[in-house]
Scaffold this active site. Structure first.
Site, PDB file in Angstrom:
ATOM      1  N   ASP A 110       7.899  -9.870   2.012  1.00  9.82           N
ATOM      2  CA  ASP A 110       7.042  -8.895   2.705  1.00  9.82           C
ATOM      3  C   ASP A 110       6.257  -9.557   3.829  1.00  9.82           C
ATOM      4  OD1 ASP A 110       7.959  -7.238   0.742  1.00  9.82           O
ATOM      5  OD2 ASP A 110       6.100  -7.213  -0.415  1.00  9.82           O
ATOM      6  N   HIS A 150      -1.388  -5.954   5.679  1.00  8.96           N
ATOM      7  CA  HIS A 150      -2.442  -6.947   5.891  1.00  8.96           C
ATOM      8  C   HIS A 150      -1.958  -8.070   6.811  1.00  8.96           C
ATOM      9  CE1 HIS A 150      -4.089  -4.848   2.423  1.00  8.96           C
ATOM     10  NE2 HIS A 150      -5.243  -5.476   2.611  1.00  8.96           N
ATOM     11  N   HIS A 194       1.725  -9.400  -2.593  1.00  5.12           N
ATOM     12  CA  HIS A 194       2.942  -9.055  -1.862  1.00  5.12           C
ATOM     13  C   HIS A 194       3.990 -10.112  -2.153  1.00  5.12           C
ATOM     14  CE1 HIS A 194       2.308  -5.554   0.741  1.00  5.12           C
ATOM     15  NE2 HIS A 194       1.043  -5.949   0.857  1.00  5.12           N
TER      16      HIS A 194
END
EC number: 2.7.8.27
Length: 365
Positions: free
Chosen positions: A276, A229, A272
């Site tokens: 990350d 994302h 996350h």
């Protein structure tokens, strides 16, 4: 005496006219002489040009240089190759998520790793939906902007190559290191334990839903290192800003806010780990900046001892895509579809000045 002087004057004028006629070469004769001497292919002028040149001898033919090589060739076939490359790596990512999901340890046995951001901020359930909506808005804005770019084929293959390479990196990182889930709120799908048919169905479900949680397609765990994302939110903003006019500051600001808010919402939703997001942002921005620096600088397109960027593994692919692009791409826009189509356009309506004069002479005679 007057008659004699008049005759002398006429003879003098006639001799001057003959001299000027002998030294002047009409455009038609120049073209024919050039063809005879072998300096070029024999050429003939149209009736309008010939008659216009006879009527107005001050018009002379100027040989125009051949069209220079196109600095920005479209080469759509290369864009197609880049698209296939990106599509392959996106599909490979869904396959890798399905494989890694089988290796994720149960959250009861392996609790989430400590994360400083999670220590200071509690989880907000709806935040991840905001992140995905922001991502879809940015993707929509970028596709719309891309359609109106004049050199959309060059920009498109750059986007596809960078996106494909980033997801290839993501496949590698998530496969070599499997992290436990970031929070106890995760509801991971049951493991299939070697059921190949069910795994294929999961892969198709991920692809059909775009890998988004709001579509209900992302029910697998393990794709934590690094955040996909964040890649989409960052990369779309970078391309939007790079290929839009600099004075569109308000447009850049809105897109930056959408991107930044989306990245923050990933962390607020505890979907996350912070590492990350940091790794995804770092790799995305560096690859984008390196690629465009090499594409815009002629010296960086050549492999040499002093060009350390040419030692990247993807340099041959980069050179294949960018070797015919000369310089930075100008920010130009055009309609995606020309109207009216070329078959309805008449080139007979366009005349040069000499052609128009020739037609007027024909009408007068």
């Amino acid at each position: 005496m007057d008659i004699i002087e008049t005759a002398k004057l006429e003879g003098h004028l006639e001799s001057q006219t003959n001299d000027s006629t002998n030294t002047y070469t009409s455009p038609t004769e120049a073209v024919e002489e050039e063809g005879k001497n072998g300096k070029g292919k024999p050429k003939t002028l149209s009736n309008g040009l010939r008659k216009g040149a006879k009527k107005y001898p001050d018009y002379i033919q100027i040989s125009m240089p051949n069209d220079s090589k196109n600095k920005f060739p479209l080469e759509w076939w290369k864009t197609g190759i880049a698209f296939v490359y990106a599509l392959f790596n996106l599909i490979l990512t869904t396959v890798m998520i399905t494989v890694v999901h089988e290796r994720v340890p149960p959250k009861e046995l392996s609790p989430p790793l400590p994360d400083k951001f999670f220590d200071y901020f509690d989880r907000v359930k709806w935040a991840f939906s905001v992140s995905e909506i922001n991502g879809m808005v940015l993707v929509g804005l970028w596709i719309t902007q891309w359609l109106f770019l004049r050199y959309k084929s060059i920009v498109g293959r750059r986007f596809f190559f960078i996106m494909g390479t980033l997801y290839l990196y993501r496949c590698i990182t998530m496969y070599v290191t499997t992290l436990p889930v970031p929070g106890m709120h995760f509801q991971c799908a049951p493991k299939l334990n070697g059921d190949s048919q069910a795994k294929i169905q999961r892969i198709l479900r991920l692809i059909s839903g775009g890998g988004l949680s709001i579509t209900g397609s992302h029910i697998l765990c393990g794709d934590f290192l690094f955040s996909g994302h964040t890649v989409v939110l960052t990369l779309t903003y970078l391309f939007i800003k790079e290929y839009s006019p600099r004075h569109f500051w308000w447009y850049h600001l809105v897109c930056w806010l959408l991107s930044a808010a989306g990245i923050i919402c990933i962390l607020v939703a505890h979907e996350h780990y912070t590492v990350d997001v940091i790794i995804a942002y770092y790799i995305t921005t560096r690859l984008f900046w390196w690629y465009h620096s090499m594409a815009n600088e002629k010296n960086l397109k050549v492999s040499s001892q002093t060009n350390f960027l040419s030692r990247a593994w993807w340099f041959p692919i980069f050179y294949f895509f960018e070797k015919n692009v000369q310089g930075s791409i100008p920010c130009c826009f055009s309609w995606p579809l020309s109207w009216p189509p070329g078959c309805f356009k008449s080139s007979c309506r366009k005349y040069s000045r000499v052609q128009k004069i020739g037609e007027d002479n024909e009408k007068s005679t």
